[in-house]
Design an enzyme around this catalytic site. Sequence first.
Site, mmCIF file in Angstrom:
data_model
loop_
_atom_site.group_PDB
_atom_site.id
_atom_site.type_symbol
_atom_site.label_atom_id
_atom_site.label_comp_id
_atom_site.label_asym_id
_atom_site.label_seq_id
_atom_site.Cartn_x
_atom_site.Cartn_y
_atom_site.Cartn_z
ATOM 1 C CG HIS A 61 3.177 -2.184 -5.405
ATOM 2 N ND1 HIS A 61 4.429 -1.606 -5.419
ATOM 3 C CD2 HIS A 61 2.364 -1.257 -4.795
ATOM 4 C CE1 HIS A 61 4.384 -0.418 -4.859
ATOM 5 N NE2 HIS A 61 3.130 -0.172 -4.479
ATOM 6 C CG HIS A 63 -0.545 0.778 -4.497
ATOM 7 N ND1 HIS A 63 0.015 0.573 -3.254
ATOM 8 C CD2 HIS A 63 -1.825 0.295 -4.412
ATOM 9 C CE1 HIS A 63 -0.877 -0.006 -2.453
ATOM 10 N NE2 HIS A 63 -1.994 -0.184 -3.128
ATOM 11 C CG ASP A 65 2.816 5.478 -5.721
ATOM 12 O OD1 ASP A 65 1.982 4.563 -5.741
ATOM 13 O OD2 ASP A 65 3.641 5.617 -4.789
ATOM 14 C CG HIS A 66 5.088 2.042 -7.134
ATOM 15 N ND1 HIS A 66 6.422 1.975 -6.777
ATOM 16 C CD2 HIS A 66 4.444 2.588 -6.058
ATOM 17 C CE1 HIS A 66 6.576 2.449 -5.550
ATOM 18 N NE2 HIS A 66 5.389 2.820 -5.092
ATOM 19 C CG HIS A 138 2.661 -2.338 0.142
ATOM 20 N ND1 HIS A 138 2.751 -1.365 1.102
ATOM 21 C CD2 HIS A 138 2.175 -1.716 -0.983
ATOM 22 C CE1 HIS A 138 2.356 -0.216 0.598
ATOM 23 N NE2 HIS A 138 1.992 -0.397 -0.655
ATOM 24 C CG ASP A 201 5.239 1.321 -2.027
ATOM 25 O OD1 ASP A 201 6.297 1.909 -2.333
ATOM 26 O OD2 ASP A 201 4.119 1.811 -2.249
ATOM 27 C CG HIS A 259 8.209 5.536 -2.303
ATOM 28 N ND1 HIS A 259 7.395 5.568 -1.197
ATOM 29 C CD2 HIS A 259 7.434 5.144 -3.334
ATOM 30 C CE1 HIS A 259 6.176 5.192 -1.545
ATOM 31 N NE2 HIS A 259 6.168 4.934 -2.842
#
Length: 309
Positions: A61, A63, A65-66, A138, A201, A259
Amino acid sequence: MRELTILGTASQVPTRHRNHNGYQLRWDDEVILFDPGEGTQRQMLMAGLAVTPLTRICITHFHGDHSLGLPGIIQRISLDKVPHPVRVHFPAGGRQYLDRLWHATSFYDVADLRPEPVGPGFRVETSAGALTALPLRHSIETYGYRLVEPDGRRMVAALLSAYGISGPAVGELQRTGRSGRVSLDDVSVPRPGQKFAFIMDTGLCDSVFALAEGADLLVIESTFLAQDAAMAAEVGHLTAGQAASVARQSGARTLVLTHFSQRYADSTRFLDEARAEFDGDIVLAEDLMRVKVPPRLSLSHEPASASRN
């Protein structure tokens, strides 16, 4: 070689000891980079990894941090003139984010990147087996990934000897399934394909269990501890205990917890919580750690000899 290299293990906020997410899976000839968060290019350098072997990039996804490490990885693929196509899998609804990250700054773009969005029913055959994706629960469109090696058969030396099969006849059996009166089934036993699952997530949902089913190596987020289970459910995340429960109920063999929220100073608490739910192998992920895909399980029974037909 089948091995996972962990490049980052933090969640939303990196810490002094945990970089944003990043995971490279080497599965024979297939090399897949999952969720390259900010700093992934440098983490690969620290781990002794190059971008040249990469065959795929999988984004769960969009976001930060990914995915904020994606621009650096793409630019490095061009800089190093990677000679083969690199396929990029990502949630179909996030194409605008992929395009923005791809062209975040000016660079000489010579990479052969091939965007291949994922959605319901996604499945692609790779050199390692079938790569599939399922939607997770999520705050934005998110997918987990599952890699399944095809089932096969393993030759048994004692049976080959009993039937007098050796040399080129062994290759003939493997290619055609028969050598004279001897069939492949006569001299081999089933070899179940190995399975890998990557789940980030998400709150608990049916897809989590479907992805994890029978996984030899299960990489799964464990952002929170049980004391904050209500918060985890509200924001679409798992606790360490929930992640371990998924592993137990799904029959996973090796569980990799990762994570981790920066709010917990003592990461061993994640391991303690998971141990109460799962008695299999548990790995508490650390940056730059390497985790082998566990060896195949031995069959509970195997014919030791046979008489000639």
